[in-house]
Design an enzyme around this catalytic site. Structure first.
Site, short mmCIF file in Angstrom:
data_model
loop_
_atom_site.label_atom_id
_atom_site.label_comp_id
_atom_site.label_asym_id
_atom_site.label_seq_id
_atom_site.Cartn_x
_atom_site.Cartn_y
_atom_site.Cartn_z
N CYS A 51 0.81 -0.76 -0.32
CA CYS A 51 -0.08 0.42 -0.05
C CYS A 51 0.51 1.13 0.05
O CYS A 51 1.99 1.14 0.38
CB CYS A 51 -1.09 0.19 1.22
SG CYS A 51 -1.56 -1.22 1.55
N CYS A 52 0.58 2.10 -0.72
CA CYS A 52 1.16 3.36 -0.14
C CYS A 52 -0.16 3.76 -1.11
O CYS A 52 -1.37 4.38 -1.08
CB CYS A 52 2.28 4.23 -1.07
SG CYS A 52 1.88 4.00 -3.39
N TRP A 53 0.06 5.58 -1.07
CA TRP A 53 -1.13 6.42 -0.93
C TRP A 53 -1.73 6.65 -2.20
O TRP A 53 -3.03 6.96 -2.37
CB TRP A 53 -0.14 8.53 -1.61
CG TRP A 53 -1.96 9.35 -0.48
CD1 TRP A 53 -1.96 10.21 -1.65
CD2 TRP A 53 -2.84 9.49 -0.05
NE1 TRP A 53 -2.76 11.22 -1.11
CE2 TRP A 53 -3.59 10.62 -0.23
CE3 TRP A 53 -2.79 8.58 1.50
CZ2 TRP A 53 -4.27 11.06 0.88
CZ3 TRP A 53 -3.87 8.91 2.16
CH2 TRP A 53 -4.86 9.78 2.48
N GLY A 64 -1.13 4.20 -4.33
CA GLY A 64 -1.19 2.37 -4.83
C GLY A 64 0.00 2.25 -6.26
O GLY A 64 0.60 1.00 -6.11
N LEU A 74 -3.96 3.92 -0.59
CA LEU A 74 -4.38 4.18 0.73
C LEU A 74 -5.82 5.67 0.84
O LEU A 74 -6.51 5.53 1.70
CB LEU A 74 -3.58 4.19 1.85
CG LEU A 74 -2.15 3.67 2.10
CD1 LEU A 74 -1.06 4.39 2.09
CD2 LEU A 74 -3.19 2.25 3.00
#
Length: 151
Positions: A64-66, A68, A108
């Site tokens: 996951c990241c801000w 994706g 996220l």
């Protein structure tokens, strides 16, 4: 199933992901912001989660990241990983079914808790296709890893 999970930020949906996976009976190995003292940079923690899959330490991973996007790019640089950025259940189903994806990438920012559950339902319900054309495409992607120069 043992699932490696990474997030570059300690966001509510990342915490909900860990709780949801454990609630479904999976063993979760956390990376990045989800593991105190770990490097939370998206490239670092996504690689760590993906490498666990490639090395056979984890069965699958969720990165996951801000958006994706960065997490999926980093994960896909690890040979043997087929990461799919999924924003809905239909895409998650197709990623597992047609692409035999072994790493799920999530945003996220865009993933709510109800949507997270729908995506995970589809991801875990889908089985890789036995269709010869689908298997050949997955094998071709695997051969692309062989063309990568050593670091």
């Amino acid at each position: 199933m043992r699932i490696s999970v990474s997030s570059d930020m300690d966001e509510p949906v990342a915490r909900a992901l860990v709780v949801e996976l454990r609630g479904r009976g999976h063993e979760v190995v956390a990376h990045g912001a989800l593991r105190p003292g770990d490097d939370p940079q998206w490239a670092v923690c996504s690689e760590a989660a993906a490498r666990a899959v490639a090395d056979g330490v984890a069965d699958q991973a969720v990165v996951c990241c801000w958006t994706g996007t960065g997490a999926s790019i980093a994960a896909n640089k690890v040979p043997g990983v087929r990461a799919a950025l999924c924003a809905d259940a239909y895409t998650a189903d197709g990623a597992r079914r047609w692409n035999d994806a072994n790493v799920l990438a999530l945003s996220l920012r865009l993933t709510s808790e109800p949507l997270l559950k729908e995506i995970l339902d589809a991801w875990f319900a889908a089985e890789p296709s036995a269709d010869a054309e689908d298997r050949e495409n997955v094998a071709r992607v695997g051969r692309l890893d062989l063309d990568r120069p050593a670091p």
